[in-house]
Write an enzyme that holds these catalytic residues in place. Structure first.
Site, PDB file in Angstrom:
ATOM      1  N   TYR A 206       0.848  -1.199   0.000  1.00 38.84           N
ATOM      2  CA  TYR A 206       0.000   0.000   0.000  1.00 38.84           C
ATOM      3  C   TYR A 206       0.879   1.243   0.000  1.00 38.84           C
ATOM      4  O   TYR A 206       2.110   1.159   0.146  1.00 38.84           O
ATOM      5  CB  TYR A 206      -0.984   0.003   1.170  1.00 38.84           C
ATOM      6  N   THR A 274       6.010   4.203   0.194  1.00 35.68           N
ATOM      7  CA  THR A 274       5.616   2.835  -0.139  1.00 35.68           C
ATOM      8  C   THR A 274       5.614   1.986   1.122  1.00 35.68           C
ATOM      9  O   THR A 274       6.362   2.235   2.068  1.00 35.68           O
ATOM     10  CB  THR A 274       6.583   2.200  -1.152  1.00 35.68           C
ATOM     11  N   GLU A 275       4.769   0.961   1.127  1.00 36.69           N
ATOM     12  CA  GLU A 275       4.725  -0.002   2.223  1.00 36.69           C
ATOM     13  C   GLU A 275       4.593  -1.408   1.636  1.00 36.69           C
ATOM     14  O   GLU A 275       3.528  -1.801   1.168  1.00 36.69           O
ATOM     15  CB  GLU A 275       3.566   0.292   3.179  1.00 36.69           C
ATOM     16  N   VAL A 276       5.690  -2.127   1.639  1.00 38.60           N
ATOM     17  CA  VAL A 276       5.731  -3.519   1.174  1.00 38.60           C
ATOM     18  C   VAL A 276       5.470  -4.432   2.372  1.00 38.60           C
ATOM     19  O   VAL A 276       5.845  -4.104   3.500  1.00 38.60           O
ATOM     20  CB  VAL A 276       7.110  -3.817   0.539  1.00 38.60           C
TER      21      VAL A 276
END
Length: 308
Positions: A206, A274-276
């Site tokens: 997300y 970003t969020e991995v």
């Protein structure tokens, strides 16, 4: 697994940490990987193609860490600037290696189109210990403000200051991991002397937009690109991701500058965090790195296409 503030091994419930508690926390941290081998050696391998800029040094006795940035060799004042940052939270592995992979494999695609500044590992002490905080039990990603108490944050702000008004796009590379709930949020509650309220870790990638200057089409372009690499996090039953309302598929929004977040250090019209999710059974480490690279490329491509 969740850990309540009352069972966190350091501190007294309801009482913020003092120096003794911070010292006890420091004594529990162990080096688990090498910043020199993983990051500095990788940066050295890029010296034939890029300018490598020393922008500071962290001194956490007995350890010392040189801070390096990778800069376009054809930097020109007339070009828009792109800032890519990774490892603000040192434990978020794909942010570091995704930034390095972008520089190695894709930075040349933007020669003559944009000035690139890639900072692959803002927090090397945290990288080596696989931790969110720095040695002083401070979160660098809440410390990007004037007179910052975090050496990592202050050094990055000094690096960016000469060109901060010319940054077109800033992509700050992060991860959300299971340890956010099993360790880091309980530790935060204990440190601050407040009750720990369990949260929910989303399964998937997300983004975090800037609530003060939202760019929904920009965020969507990144989501579309990353969806070709890995899955996008759905909203939970409340229509939220990590407690924030979803404002678009796989997108939430924070007040970046007010919260002292890295993505808020410039007034770039296009910025994102970003969020991995590396703990997903549906994602490999290679996919996590590739998702970060896809996000950076999509962000730059969109910004260059839509820049006025």
């Amino acid at each position: 697994m969740t850990t309540s503030q009352s069972t966190y091994p350091i501190g007294t419930p309801g009482r913020p940490w003092g120096e003794a508690e911070v010292a006890a926390w420091q004594s529990r941290q162990r080096v688990q990987r090498s910043y020199r081998a993983d990051v500095l050696d990788a940066v050295d391998a890029l010296r034939s193609r890029f300018d490598v800029i020393p922008y500071g040094q962290l001194d956490y006795p007995p350890d010392s860490y040189p801070l390096l940035a990778i800069r376009s060799r054809d930097w020109r004042e007339a070009l828009p600037c792109v800032l890519v940052t990774g490892g603000v939270h040192g434990y978020e592995t794909s942010g570091v290696h995704g930034a390095l992979q972008f520089a190695d494999r894709h930075a040349a695609d933007y020669a003559g189109k944009a000035n690139l500044m890639v900072v692959p590992c803002v927090s090397p002490w945290g990288y080596e210990r696989i931790h969110r905080w720095n040695m002083r039990a401070l979160d660098p990603n809440r410390s990007f403000r004037d007179n910052s108490p975090a050496q990592e944050s202050a050094a990055l702000m000094r690096l960016v200051a000469p060109f901060r008004d010319r940054v077109l796009v800033h992509v700050d590379l992060h991860e959300t991991t299971d340890t956010d709930e099993s360790e880091f949020r309980p530790a935060l509650a204990a440190r601050d002397g407040v009750a720990y309220v369990p949260g929910e870790i989303p399964d998937g990638f997300y983004l975090v937009d800037d609530s003060e200057h939202p760019q929904p089409a920009f965020q969507q372009a990144i989501i579309d690109a990353v969806a070709k690499v890995t899955h996008i996090a759905p909203a939970d039953a409340r229509g939220e991701i990590i407690g924030s309302p979803v404002v678009g598929p796989g997108v939430i929004a924070y007040a970046l500058k007010a919260l002292g977040l890295c993505a808020g250090i410039t007034d770039a019209p296009y910025k994102t965090t970003t969020e991995v999710y590396p703990d997903s059974p549906r994602a490999t480490p290679e996919q996590c790195n590739a998702a970060q690279v896809a996000a950076v490329c999509a962000a730059i491509d969109y910004a260059l296409q839509h820049a006025r």
